[in-house]
Write an enzyme that holds these catalytic residues in place. Structure first.
Site, PDB file in Angstrom:
ATOM      1  N   ARG A  19       0.834  -1.198   0.000  1.00 56.17           N
ATOM      2  CA  ARG A  19       0.000   0.000   0.000  1.00 56.17           C
ATOM      3  C   ARG A  19       0.866   1.244   0.000  1.00 56.17           C
ATOM      4  NH1 ARG A  19      -2.828  -2.737  -2.106  1.00 56.17           N
ATOM      5  NH2 ARG A  19      -4.684  -3.779  -1.391  1.00 56.17           N
ATOM      6  N   CYS A  20       0.282   2.328  -0.494  1.00 56.35           N
ATOM      7  CA  CYS A  20       0.958   3.617  -0.601  1.00 56.35           C
ATOM      8  C   CYS A  20       1.655   3.962   0.714  1.00 56.35           C
ATOM      9  CB  CYS A  20      -0.079   4.686  -0.953  1.00 56.35           C
ATOM     10  SG  CYS A  20       0.617   6.307  -1.264  1.00 56.35           S
ATOM     11  N   PRO A  21       2.910   4.350   0.635  1.00 58.17           N
ATOM     12  CA  PRO A  21       3.728   4.716  -0.528  1.00 58.17           C
ATOM     13  C   PRO A  21       4.640   3.589  -1.018  1.00 58.17           C
ATOM     14  CG  PRO A  21       4.860   5.458   1.429  1.00 58.17           C
ATOM     15  CD  PRO A  21       3.569   4.769   1.889  1.00 58.17           C
ATOM     16  N   ASP A  46      -2.879  -1.685  -5.480  1.00 60.33           N
ATOM     17  CA  ASP A  46      -3.186  -0.477  -4.720  1.00 60.33           C
ATOM     18  C   ASP A  46      -3.796   0.561  -5.659  1.00 60.33           C
ATOM     19  OD1 ASP A  46      -3.311   1.763  -3.140  1.00 60.33           O
ATOM     20  OD2 ASP A  46      -1.176   1.830  -2.679  1.00 60.33           O
ATOM     21  N   SER A  48      -4.150   3.660  -5.453  1.00 57.53           N
ATOM     22  CA  SER A  48      -3.421   4.933  -5.539  1.00 57.53           C
ATOM     23  C   SER A  48      -2.325   4.907  -6.601  1.00 57.53           C
ATOM     24  CB  SER A  48      -2.838   5.318  -4.183  1.00 57.53           C
ATOM     25  OG  SER A  48      -1.798   4.445  -3.824  1.00 57.53           O
TER      26      SER A  48
END
Length: 81
Positions: A19-21, A46, A48
């Site tokens: 997941r981000c980042p 993800d 994002s």
């Protein structure tokens, strides 16, 4: 069977579950290790990344050759500048 750009890359990064980042951090680390002109396939899930990976390519002046964000896993192909 038709060969696609997603099957013709020099390197692959599996970022599924990150997941981000983390996905973009992994892309940056992997891009540093490959030669200019080589390609990297990124597999991730993800949402994002649909924003982050194109932004990363613009900022770092790499070429986003292809993306597939309609189904999981999301796929991106980056050519190192």
């Amino acid at each position: 069977m038709t060969t696609t750009i997603f099957q013709q890359t020099n390197h692959t990064l599996d970022a599924i579950g990150l997941r981000c980042p983390e996905p973009v951090m992994m892309v940056r680390m992997n891009i540093r290790k490959i030669a200019s002109g080589e390609t990297l396939l990124i597999k991730c899930d993800d949402p994002s990344t649909a924003r982050d990976i194109p932004s990363f390519c613009r900022f770092m002046e790499h070429e986003l050759l292809a993306k597939q964000t309609d189904t999981l896993p999301f796929l991106y192909v980056i050519k190192k500048n």
